[in-house]
Design a protein around this motif. Structure first.
Motif, PDB file in Angstrom:
ATOM      1  N   TRP A  67      -8.895 -29.514  10.909  1.00 12.29           N
ATOM      2  CA  TRP A  67      -7.510 -29.186  10.552  1.00 12.29           C
ATOM      3  C   TRP A  67      -6.872 -28.484  11.738  1.00 12.29           C
ATOM      4  O   TRP A  67      -7.337 -27.429  12.177  1.00 12.29           O
ATOM      5  N   THR A  68      -5.830 -29.064  12.304  1.00 14.86           N
ATOM      6  CA  THR A  68      -5.173 -28.491  13.473  1.00 14.86           C
ATOM      7  C   THR A  68      -3.686 -28.327  13.216  1.00 14.86           C
ATOM      8  O   THR A  68      -3.087 -29.029  12.411  1.00 14.86           O
ATOM      9  N   GLY A 110     -11.946 -29.077  15.823  1.00 18.05           N
ATOM     10  CA  GLY A 110     -11.734 -29.929  14.670  1.00 18.05           C
ATOM     11  C   GLY A 110     -10.465 -30.738  14.738  1.00 18.05           C
ATOM     12  O   GLY A 110      -9.960 -31.193  13.741  1.00 18.05           O
ATOM     13  N   ARG A 111      -9.905 -30.927  15.919  1.00 20.52           N
ATOM     14  CA  ARG A 111      -8.600 -31.557  15.996  1.00 20.52           C
ATOM     15  C   ARG A 111      -8.680 -33.019  15.616  1.00 20.52           C
ATOM     16  O   ARG A 111      -9.705 -33.666  15.707  1.00 20.52           O
ATOM     17  N   SER A 112      -7.526 -33.565  15.208  1.00 23.61           N
ATOM     18  CA  SER A 112      -7.455 -34.974  14.854  1.00 23.61           C
ATOM     19  C   SER A 112      -7.896 -35.809  16.035  1.00 23.61           C
ATOM     20  O   SER A 112      -7.443 -35.637  17.151  1.00 23.61           O
ATOM     21  N   PRO A 118       3.981 -25.154  22.400  1.00 25.91           N
ATOM     22  CA  PRO A 118       2.695 -24.901  21.743  1.00 25.91           C
ATOM     23  C   PRO A 118       1.753 -26.081  21.879  1.00 25.91           C
ATOM     24  O   PRO A 118       2.183 -27.224  22.075  1.00 25.91           O
ATOM     25  N   VAL A 119       0.456 -25.810  21.781  1.00 26.06           N
ATOM     26  CA  VAL A 119      -0.565 -26.850  21.787  1.00 26.06           C
ATOM     27  C   VAL A 119      -1.286 -26.809  20.449  1.00 26.06           C
ATOM     28  O   VAL A 119      -1.000 -25.976  19.590  1.00 26.06           O
ATOM     29  N   HIS A 120      -2.225 -27.727  20.267  1.00 33.19           N
ATOM     30  CA  HIS A 120      -2.947 -27.799  18.999  1.00 33.19           C
ATOM     31  C   HIS A 120      -4.014 -26.706  18.923  1.00 33.19           C
ATOM     32  O   HIS A 120      -4.798 -26.517  19.854  1.00 33.19           O
ATOM     33  N   HIS A 121      -4.041 -26.006  17.797  1.00 32.01           N
ATOM     34  CA  HIS A 121      -5.039 -24.977  17.531  1.00 32.01           C
ATOM     35  C   HIS A 121      -5.747 -25.294  16.228  1.00 32.01           C
ATOM     36  O   HIS A 121      -5.173 -25.902  15.322  1.00 32.01           O
ATOM     37  N   GLY A 160      -4.718 -32.774   9.020  1.00 30.14           N
ATOM     38  CA  GLY A 160      -5.905 -32.290   8.334  1.00 30.14           C
ATOM     39  C   GLY A 160      -6.164 -33.048   7.057  1.00 30.14           C
ATOM     40  O   GLY A 160      -5.452 -34.012   6.733  1.00 30.14           O
ATOM     41  N   GLU A 161      -7.195 -32.627   6.328  1.00 32.10           N
ATOM     42  CA  GLU A 161      -7.526 -33.250   5.056  1.00 32.10           C
ATOM     43  C   GLU A 161      -6.360 -33.049   4.092  1.00 32.10           C
ATOM     44  O   GLU A 161      -5.800 -31.960   3.988  1.00 32.10           O
TER      45      GLU A 161
END
Length: 350
Positions: A324-325, A10-12, A315-318, A254-255
């Motif tokens: 929403w990440t 769900g990442r941007s 860190p990376v995107h989770h 995220g939203e």
């Protein structure tokens, strides 16, 4: 350093029902020279940013001063040349097709509204001049009759009296000047408007009018807006999605309503802690917040990662939830089973 994605469905940047991306940024890096003419030293303002602006949405870009928000907008507007990365508009990599400067056709697609409306309007000219010049440069009118009709239409769109076409900038209020700047951007019928803190220099009483105008342009014309702001309350009110910037990188996206109701990243929590809220339990302690800020920004060990992992392992995107990440080790999947569960959740909710 560039932010990568670790199995975050769900990442941007993913295409969702909210609309397809009209602006796609991947790995955007911007270095500025420092130290004088003969110095080779540079300052990295953007460290590998991935960002999408979808069609017909308002995307808020928030963060403290110096986080890289305006630099992103200036790179998209082609007022700054990125050091590396890709910038696609309507699927075209404009940094490759137009490497030196933006074409007139590109500037018709992407317009920018600056923070200071008085500074962006020449005080020696009337309102009519600003709008007429934009229309003629981009050949949007064929006759004097069509020009007058278009001028009237633009004034109506931004809720200004047509009589103000004969006014000079100093004769207008701050809100009226910002509406003129927006009308000038609309004159070329853009697909994207980059609004760099368009309400920060306006009285509180007139800010809501500009925000409502932005929402109306999105709803009625399908224009995409990148809204840069320090005002988290305004971002929550007007934006479909919110992206949080820190030190030239995206740390959470995220939203808007969900993100601000329950922020995941410690830095986002820090930003929201500074927003006045009479219902918040306890009192606001500046010293306590200063200590938290120093910890989150890396001056000391982050209170949420006692082992100091962020210093040794970027860190990376989770995925926190679909769409929403967060770029934080707190949300790192611990096992391959957890990663597959995130993938399944994202697929089922797409």
């Amino acid at each position: 350093m560039s932010a990568t994605t670790d199995h975050a469905p769900g990442r941007s940047g993913d295409v969702t029902s909210a609309g397809t991306p009209v602006v796609q940024i991947r790995g955007l890096v911007k270095d500025f020279p420092v130290g004088g003419l003969f110095s080779r030293a540079t300052f990295r303002a953007l460290g590998g940013v991935d960002l999408d602006v979808r069609r017909g949405e308002i995307l808020a870009l928030v963060g403290e001063s110096g986080s890289g928000k305006s630099t992103i907008a200036r790179c998209v507007a082609r007022l700054e040349q990125p050091t590396s990365g890709t910038l696609r508009v309507d699927g075209v990599d404009v940094l490759r097709t137009e490497p030196r400067r933006a074409s007139r056709a590109y500037r018709a697609k992407v317009q920018m509204v600056f923070q200071d409306p008085f500074g962006s309007l020449n005080p020696a000219h009337r309102v009519e001049h600003f709008l007429t010049r934009a229309l003629r440069l981009h050949r949007r009118t064929a006759s004097a009759v069509a020009l007058r009709s278009r001028l009237a239409e633009l004034m109506d769109t931004v809720d200004l009296d047509r009589a103000l076409l004969d006014a000079y900038p100093h004769e207008l209020s701050g809100g009226q000047r910002q509406r003129v700047a927006i009308a000038r951007a609309l004159a070329v019928e853009p697909e994207v408007i980059l609004a760099d803190e368009p309400t920060s220099m306006l009285d509180v009483s007139v800010r809501i009018g500009i925000l409502n105008l932005m929402r109306r342009l999105r709803d009625e014309r399908g224009i995409s807006l990148l809204y840069i702001t320090h005002d988290l309350a305004a971002a929550r009110y007007v934006a479909d999605r919110t992206t949080v910037m820190f030190a030239g990188e995206v740390v959470e996206a995220g939203e808007s309503t969900a993100l601000m109701a329950d922020p995941a990243h410690p830095y986002t929590q820090l930003l929201l802690s500074a927003v006045p809220d009479p219902q918040r339990a306890g009192t606001f302690d500046p010293a306590e917040r200063a200590a938290l800020r120093a910890q989150v920004l890396g001056a000391t060990t982050c209170p949420y990662a006692a082992d100091g992992r962020c210093r040794d392992d970027s860190p990376v995107h989770h995925a926190v939830a679909p769409g929403w990440t967060v770029r934080c080790h707190l949300y790192r999947p611990q096992t391959e089973v957890a990663r597959r569960a995130l993938d399944v959740a994202g697929t089922s909710n797409a």
